[in-house]
Design a protein around this motif. Structure first.
Motif, PDB file in Angstrom:
ATOM      1  N   SER A 136      35.413  58.106 -24.176  1.00 35.33           N
ATOM      2  CA  SER A 136      35.653  59.468 -24.655  1.00 35.33           C
ATOM      3  C   SER A 136      34.694  59.848 -25.779  1.00 35.33           C
ATOM      4  O   SER A 136      34.125  60.945 -25.782  1.00 35.33           O
ATOM      5  CB  SER A 136      37.098  59.592 -25.137  1.00 35.33           C
ATOM      6  OG  SER A 136      37.358  60.867 -25.629  1.00 35.33           O
ATOM      7  N   LYS A 137      34.521  58.956 -26.740  1.00 38.48           N
ATOM      8  CA  LYS A 137      33.614  59.235 -27.857  1.00 38.48           C
ATOM      9  C   LYS A 137      32.166  59.360 -27.389  1.00 38.48           C
ATOM     10  O   LYS A 137      31.418  60.193 -27.908  1.00 38.48           O
ATOM     11  CB  LYS A 137      33.733  58.153 -28.932  1.00 38.48           C
ATOM     12  CG  LYS A 137      34.999  58.250 -29.756  1.00 38.48           C
ATOM     13  CD  LYS A 137      34.969  57.242 -30.884  1.00 38.48           C
ATOM     14  CE  LYS A 137      36.144  57.410 -31.790  1.00 38.48           C
ATOM     15  NZ  LYS A 137      35.987  58.484 -32.739  1.00 38.48           N
ATOM     16  N   SER A 138      31.774  58.556 -26.412  1.00 36.56           N
ATOM     17  CA  SER A 138      30.390  58.614 -25.929  1.00 36.56           C
ATOM     18  C   SER A 138      30.114  59.943 -25.224  1.00 36.56           C
ATOM     19  O   SER A 138      28.999  60.459 -25.282  1.00 36.56           O
ATOM     20  CB  SER A 138      30.076  57.443 -25.013  1.00 36.56           C
ATOM     21  OG  SER A 138      30.661  57.618 -23.737  1.00 36.56           O
ATOM     22  N   LYS A 139      31.128  60.484 -24.557  1.00 38.55           N
ATOM     23  CA  LYS A 139      30.952  61.761 -23.855  1.00 38.55           C
ATOM     24  C   LYS A 139      30.685  62.912 -24.819  1.00 38.55           C
ATOM     25  O   LYS A 139      29.996  63.868 -24.472  1.00 38.55           O
ATOM     26  CB  LYS A 139      32.198  62.096 -23.023  1.00 38.55           C
ATOM     27  CG  LYS A 139      32.297  61.309 -21.749  1.00 38.55           C
ATOM     28  CD  LYS A 139      33.539  61.551 -20.940  1.00 38.55           C
ATOM     29  CE  LYS A 139      34.205  62.869 -21.069  1.00 38.55           C
ATOM     30  NZ  LYS A 139      35.368  63.045 -20.181  1.00 38.55           N
ATOM     31  N   LYS A 140      31.205  62.817 -26.031  1.00 37.64           N
ATOM     32  CA  LYS A 140      31.077  63.898 -27.013  1.00 37.64           C
ATOM     33  C   LYS A 140      29.736  63.884 -27.737  1.00 37.64           C
ATOM     34  O   LYS A 140      29.362  64.874 -28.360  1.00 37.64           O
ATOM     35  CB  LYS A 140      32.214  63.826 -28.022  1.00 37.64           C
ATOM     36  CG  LYS A 140      33.574  64.077 -27.398  1.00 37.64           C
ATOM     37  CD  LYS A 140      34.678  63.916 -28.405  1.00 37.64           C
ATOM     38  CE  LYS A 140      36.031  64.100 -27.718  1.00 37.64           C
ATOM     39  NZ  LYS A 140      37.140  63.853 -28.613  1.00 37.64           N
ATOM     40  N   LEU A 141      29.035  62.766 -27.667  1.00 36.94           N
ATOM     41  CA  LEU A 141      27.764  62.635 -28.379  1.00 36.94           C
ATOM     42  C   LEU A 141      26.620  63.251 -27.578  1.00 36.94           C
ATOM     43  O   LEU A 141      26.641  63.250 -26.351  1.00 36.94           O
ATOM     44  CB  LEU A 141      27.474  61.159 -28.652  1.00 36.94           C
ATOM     45  CG  LEU A 141      28.468  60.452 -29.574  1.00 36.94           C
ATOM     46  CD1 LEU A 141      28.208  58.955 -29.585  1.00 36.94           C
ATOM     47  CD2 LEU A 141      28.372  61.013 -30.982  1.00 36.94           C
ATOM     48  N   LEU A 142      25.626  63.736 -28.289  1.00 39.92           N
ATOM     49  CA  LEU A 142      24.457  64.319 -27.634  1.00 39.92           C
ATOM     50  C   LEU A 142      23.292  63.335 -27.574  1.00 39.92           C
ATOM     51  O   LEU A 142      22.508  63.357 -26.636  1.00 39.92           O
ATOM     52  CB  LEU A 142      24.024  65.602 -28.363  1.00 39.92           C
ATOM     53  CG  LEU A 142      25.071  66.722 -28.379  1.00 39.92           C
ATOM     54  CD1 LEU A 142      24.570  67.891 -29.213  1.00 39.92           C
ATOM     55  CD2 LEU A 142      25.402  67.174 -26.971  1.00 39.92           C
ATOM     56  N   ASP A 143      23.178  62.483 -28.577  1.00 40.45           N
ATOM     57  CA  ASP A 143      22.090  61.518 -28.656  1.00 40.45           C
ATOM     58  C   ASP A 143      22.328  60.359 -27.688  1.00 40.45           C
ATOM     59  O   ASP A 143      23.384  59.730 -27.700  1.00 40.45           O
ATOM     60  CB  ASP A 143      21.976  60.998 -30.093  1.00 40.45           C
ATOM     61  CG  ASP A 143      20.865  59.986 -30.249  1.00 40.45           C
ATOM     62  OD1 ASP A 143      19.739  60.254 -29.789  1.00 40.45           O
ATOM     63  OD2 ASP A 143      21.136  58.907 -30.829  1.00 40.45           O
ATOM     64  N   SER A 144      21.338  60.082 -26.847  1.00 40.91           N
ATOM     65  CA  SER A 144      21.456  59.031 -25.830  1.00 40.91           C
ATOM     66  C   SER A 144      21.700  57.652 -26.436  1.00 40.91           C
ATOM     67  O   SER A 144      22.541  56.891 -25.953  1.00 40.91           O
ATOM     68  CB  SER A 144      20.194  58.985 -24.965  1.00 40.91           C
ATOM     69  OG  SER A 144      20.155  60.090 -24.113  1.00 40.91           O
ATOM     70  N   VAL A 145      20.956  57.336 -27.474  1.00 38.89           N
ATOM     71  CA  VAL A 145      21.097  56.019 -28.097  1.00 38.89           C
ATOM     72  C   VAL A 145      22.501  55.864 -28.693  1.00 38.89           C
ATOM     73  O   VAL A 145      23.126  54.806 -28.566  1.00 38.89           O
ATOM     74  CB  VAL A 145      19.999  55.785 -29.168  1.00 38.89           C
ATOM     75  CG1 VAL A 145      20.226  54.487 -29.931  1.00 38.89           C
ATOM     76  CG2 VAL A 145      18.621  55.786 -28.516  1.00 38.89           C
ATOM     77  N   ALA A 146      23.009  56.918 -29.285  1.00 38.61           N
ATOM     78  CA  ALA A 146      24.356  56.880 -29.859  1.00 38.61           C
ATOM     79  C   ALA A 146      25.409  56.703 -28.759  1.00 38.61           C
ATOM     80  O   ALA A 146      26.394  55.997 -28.946  1.00 38.61           O
ATOM     81  CB  ALA A 146      24.627  58.151 -30.662  1.00 38.61           C
ATOM     82  N   LYS A 147      25.196  57.339 -27.611  1.00 37.51           N
ATOM     83  CA  LYS A 147      26.114  57.172 -26.473  1.00 37.51           C
ATOM     84  C   LYS A 147      26.142  55.712 -26.034  1.00 37.51           C
ATOM     85  O   LYS A 147      27.219  55.133 -25.846  1.00 37.51           O
ATOM     86  CB  LYS A 147      25.671  58.047 -25.285  1.00 37.51           C
ATOM     87  CG  LYS A 147      25.972  59.511 -25.423  1.00 37.51           C
ATOM     88  CD  LYS A 147      25.453  60.239 -24.188  1.00 37.51           C
ATOM     89  CE  LYS A 147      25.718  61.700 -24.219  1.00 37.51           C
ATOM     90  NZ  LYS A 147      26.986  62.078 -23.626  1.00 37.51           N
TER      91      LYS A 147
END
Length: 150
Positions: free
Chosen positions: A108-119
């Motif tokens: 869920s948290k990864s879906k909300k991020l825009l930065d690929s590395v952060a995902k």
């Protein structure tokens, strides 16, 4: 074959699907995180498959939990006095619930991020912690056998 026994075998076999998809998702996320790669639709699918397989496993486990002879008897004081029963009714269930929650939160948290590395980083961290908890729960089983309460 009785329904409970069939579900127990399905739950036992499905764990390999969960472990394999989690390991693939973690390795893919680590490669993306450390290699600073874009988060692709393939990454999303791998992570989603790991999430879905883990949820299916948890649902099978919940069905088994409520179908078990001990749950039907309604006397959990028996389980608390026996370490093997306590493991299956409390420890295993709680550890797996925590692992499922971590997988769900990470996805869920990864879906909300825009930065690929952060995902990639979110998935790698949350899924890895969940996998560690799953392995701890599996190693706690040791030589315990599945419920055979009659």
């Amino acid at each position: 074959m009785e329904y409970y026994s069939l579900l127990l075998k399905a739950h036992s076999g499905w764990r390999y699907v969960v472990l394999i998809t989690l390991v693939i998702a973690i390795l893919s996320s680590l490669a993306g995180w450390l290699g600073k790669k874009n988060y692709s639709p393939g990454n999303r699918k791998i992570n989603l498959f790991a999430l879905i397989s883990a949820h299916i496993q948890f649902l099978l486990g919940l069905i088994l939990y409520f179908m078990s002879p001990l749950a039907k008897a309604g006397d959990m004081s028996v389980a608390m006095k026996d370490s093997n029963l306590r493991y299956w009714t409390v420890e295993h269930t709680v550890m797996m619930l925590i692992a499922i929650a971590l997988i769900t939160i990470g996805h869920s948290k990864s879906k909300k991020l825009l930065d690929s590395v952060a995902k990639h980083r979110k998935v790698a961290i949350f899924y890895s912690i969940a996998l560690i908890i799953i392995f701890v729960a599996i190693t706690m089983i040791g030589d315990r056998e599945a419920w055979q309460i009659r």
